[in-house]
Design a protein around this motif. Structure first.
Motif, PDB file in Angstrom:
ATOM      1  N   LEU A  72      68.318  28.142  87.416  1.00  0.00           N
ATOM      2  CA  LEU A  72      68.604  27.748  88.751  1.00  0.00           C
ATOM      3  C   LEU A  72      69.816  27.802  89.046  1.00  0.00           C
ATOM      4  CD1 LEU A  72      66.019  24.513  88.689  1.00  0.00           C
ATOM      5  CD2 LEU A  72      65.660  26.584  89.820  1.00  0.00           C
ATOM      6  N   THR A  73      70.175  28.285  90.462  1.00  0.00           N
ATOM      7  CA  THR A  73      71.350  28.024  90.994  1.00  0.00           C
ATOM      8  C   THR A  73      71.506  26.707  91.570  1.00  0.00           C
ATOM      9  OG1 THR A  73      70.848  28.877  93.295  1.00  0.00           O
ATOM     10  CG2 THR A  73      71.600  30.475  91.468  1.00  0.00           C
ATOM     11  N   ASP A  74      72.827  26.457  92.041  1.00  0.00           N
ATOM     12  CA  ASP A  74      72.618  24.926  92.764  1.00  0.00           C
ATOM     13  C   ASP A  74      71.836  25.161  94.046  1.00  0.00           C
ATOM     14  OD1 ASP A  74      74.696  24.089  91.022  1.00  0.00           O
ATOM     15  OD2 ASP A  74      76.351  24.754  92.208  1.00  0.00           O
ATOM     16  N   ALA A  75      71.634  26.264  94.602  1.00  0.00           N
ATOM     17  CA  ALA A  75      70.796  26.255  96.027  1.00  0.00           C
ATOM     18  C   ALA A  75      69.386  26.157  95.521  1.00  0.00           C
ATOM     19  CB  ALA A  75      71.004  27.461  96.321  1.00  0.00           C
ATOM     20  N   GLY A  76      69.120  26.577  94.355  1.00  0.00           N
ATOM     21  CA  GLY A  76      67.861  26.499  93.716  1.00  0.00           C
ATOM     22  C   GLY A  76      67.585  25.241  93.246  1.00  0.00           C
ATOM     23  N   LEU A  77      68.429  24.619  92.772  1.00  0.00           N
ATOM     24  CA  LEU A  77      68.014  23.052  92.092  1.00  0.00           C
ATOM     25  C   LEU A  77      67.867  22.049  93.383  1.00  0.00           C
ATOM     26  CD1 LEU A  77      68.059  20.811  90.062  1.00  0.00           C
ATOM     27  CD2 LEU A  77      70.588  20.726  90.182  1.00  0.00           C
ATOM     28  N   THR A  78      68.754  22.211  94.498  1.00  0.00           N
ATOM     29  CA  THR A  78      68.586  21.613  95.745  1.00  0.00           C
ATOM     30  C   THR A  78      67.105  21.861  96.440  1.00  0.00           C
ATOM     31  OG1 THR A  78      70.753  21.568  95.848  1.00  0.00           O
ATOM     32  CG2 THR A  78      69.638  21.087  97.935  1.00  0.00           C
ATOM     33  N   LYS A  79      66.815  23.261  96.349  1.00  0.00           N
ATOM     34  CA  LYS A  79      65.494  23.648  97.108  1.00  0.00           C
ATOM     35  C   LYS A  79      64.158  22.869  96.147  1.00  0.00           C
ATOM     36  CE  LYS A  79      64.346  26.707  99.606  1.00  0.00           C
ATOM     37  NZ  LYS A  79      64.292  26.752 100.990  1.00  0.00           N
ATOM     38  N   VAL A  80      64.403  23.056  94.934  1.00  0.00           N
ATOM     39  CA  VAL A  80      63.274  22.655  94.145  1.00  0.00           C
ATOM     40  C   VAL A  80      63.086  20.973  94.160  1.00  0.00           C
ATOM     41  CG1 VAL A  80      64.055  22.698  91.835  1.00  0.00           C
ATOM     42  CG2 VAL A  80      61.709  22.982  92.080  1.00  0.00           C
ATOM     43  N   ASP A  81      64.251  20.282  94.161  1.00  0.00           N
ATOM     44  CA  ASP A  81      64.173  18.995  94.326  1.00  0.00           C
ATOM     45  C   ASP A  81      63.632  18.579  95.744  1.00  0.00           C
ATOM     46  OD1 ASP A  81      65.045  18.494  91.913  1.00  0.00           O
ATOM     47  OD2 ASP A  81      66.994  17.925  92.221  1.00  0.00           O
ATOM     48  N   GLU A  82      64.000  19.212  96.730  1.00  0.00           N
ATOM     49  CA  GLU A  82      63.364  18.706  98.252  1.00  0.00           C
ATOM     50  C   GLU A  82      62.135  19.178  98.231  1.00  0.00           C
ATOM     51  OE1 GLU A  82      63.883  20.696 102.528  1.00  0.00           O
ATOM     52  OE2 GLU A  82      65.350  21.185 100.998  1.00  0.00           O
ATOM     53  N   VAL A  83      61.657  20.541  97.844  1.00  0.00           N
ATOM     54  CA  VAL A  83      60.253  20.914  97.864  1.00  0.00           C
ATOM     55  C   VAL A  83      59.486  20.090  97.291  1.00  0.00           C
ATOM     56  CG1 VAL A  83      58.862  22.655  98.019  1.00  0.00           C
ATOM     57  CG2 VAL A  83      61.047  22.985  98.939  1.00  0.00           C
ATOM     58  N   PHE A  84      59.814  19.755  96.196  1.00  0.00           N
ATOM     59  CA  PHE A  84      58.852  18.912  94.779  1.00  0.00           C
ATOM     60  C   PHE A  84      58.872  17.620  95.540  1.00  0.00           C
ATOM     61  CE2 PHE A  84      57.597  16.884  90.921  1.00  0.00           C
ATOM     62  CZ  PHE A  84      56.538  17.436  90.908  1.00  0.00           C
ATOM     63  N   ALA A  85      59.363  17.028  96.256  1.00  0.00           N
ATOM     64  CA  ALA A  85      59.301  15.658  96.552  1.00  0.00           C
ATOM     65  C   ALA A  85      58.402  15.741  97.796  1.00  0.00           C
ATOM     66  CB  ALA A  85      60.578  14.961  97.186  1.00  0.00           C
ATOM     67  N   GLU A  86      58.454  16.678  98.504  1.00  0.00           N
ATOM     68  CA  GLU A  86      57.473  16.913  99.614  1.00  0.00           C
ATOM     69  C   GLU A  86      56.201  17.181  99.204  1.00  0.00           C
ATOM     70  OE1 GLU A  86      58.776  19.575 102.625  1.00  0.00           O
ATOM     71  OE2 GLU A  86      60.903  18.639 102.802  1.00  0.00           O
ATOM     72  N   HIS A  87      55.972  18.005  98.040  1.00  0.00           N
ATOM     73  CA  HIS A  87      54.795  18.307  97.401  1.00  0.00           C
ATOM     74  C   HIS A  87      54.210  17.142  97.081  1.00  0.00           C
ATOM     75  CE1 HIS A  87      51.974  20.509  94.928  1.00  0.00           C
ATOM     76  NE2 HIS A  87      52.281  19.931  93.828  1.00  0.00           N
ATOM     77  N   LEU A  88      54.901  16.299  96.365  1.00  0.00           N
ATOM     78  CA  LEU A  88      54.070  15.087  95.807  1.00  0.00           C
ATOM     79  C   LEU A  88      53.736  14.245  96.951  1.00  0.00           C
ATOM     80  CD1 LEU A  88      56.408  14.080  92.777  1.00  0.00           C
ATOM     81  CD2 LEU A  88      54.263  15.127  92.868  1.00  0.00           C
TER      82      LEU A  88
END
Length: 182
Positions: free
Chosen positions: A123-139
């Protein structure tokens, strides 16, 4: 109130079962009571999940890769084989998924310092930020979808679905008489 209204309203599967009972009354359609409802529920879930991910420019497959890398922990990297073995990702098309995520700047590929044949996706920094944001919304999206179930019903459903998955997997090894292997 929502739970009571939803419980009283007949669903499409009830109509299908009634139709079969009328047309083939001796046929045991009880598997439809579970599996057709499970299938219909999955289609509804998939539609809502896909819609939410589309808003972030992600496919379900890409999201599965990002979440697998995030779950791996720092430094958030896995090989293609490890990604395929992670549970939610099939080995078919892993490279295409990785290509897309790399193009989008969400992952980078790195060769192992000790064995140049081994390639990690990280994961890049952008990927880490994206997955953290999207996963929280997903839950949160999943919580809304489960809103008609009490916490106890959710726990019961989780136990039953785990048992159902084992039953389906074990059915491959069932004997000719349909009994589970001992």
């Amino acid at each position: 109130m929502t739970q009571r209204r939803a419980a009283k309203r007949p669903d499409a599967v009830a109509g299908i079962v009634e139709d079969w009972a009328r047309e083939r009354p001796r046929l045991d359609t009880s598997p439809l009571e579970v599996l057709a409802r499970l299938h219909r529920s999955y289609l509804q879930y998939q539609s809502r999940m896909t819609s939410q991910l589309d808003e972030h420019g992600l496919s379900v497959a890409g999201f599965d890769v990002l979440t697998a890398l995030r779950r791996a922990g720092a430094p958030y990297r896995l090989t293609a084989g490890q990604l395929a073995a992670s549970g939610l990702i099939s080995s078919a098309g892993v490279t295409l998924r990785l290509d897309r995520l790399e193009k989008d700047g969400l992952i980078v590929r790195e060769r192992d310092a000790d064995d140049r044949r081994v390639v990690y996706s990280r994961l890049t920094d952008a990927g880490l930020t994206k997955v953290d944001e999207v996963f929280a919304e997903h839950l949160e999206n999943e919580r809304r979808m489960l809103g008609g179930l009490s916490p106890a019903e959710r726990r019961q459903m989780a136990r039953l679905l785990s048992k159902l998955e084992r039953s389906i997997v074990d059915s491959d090894a069932a004997g000719e008489d349909g009994t589970a292997p001992s």
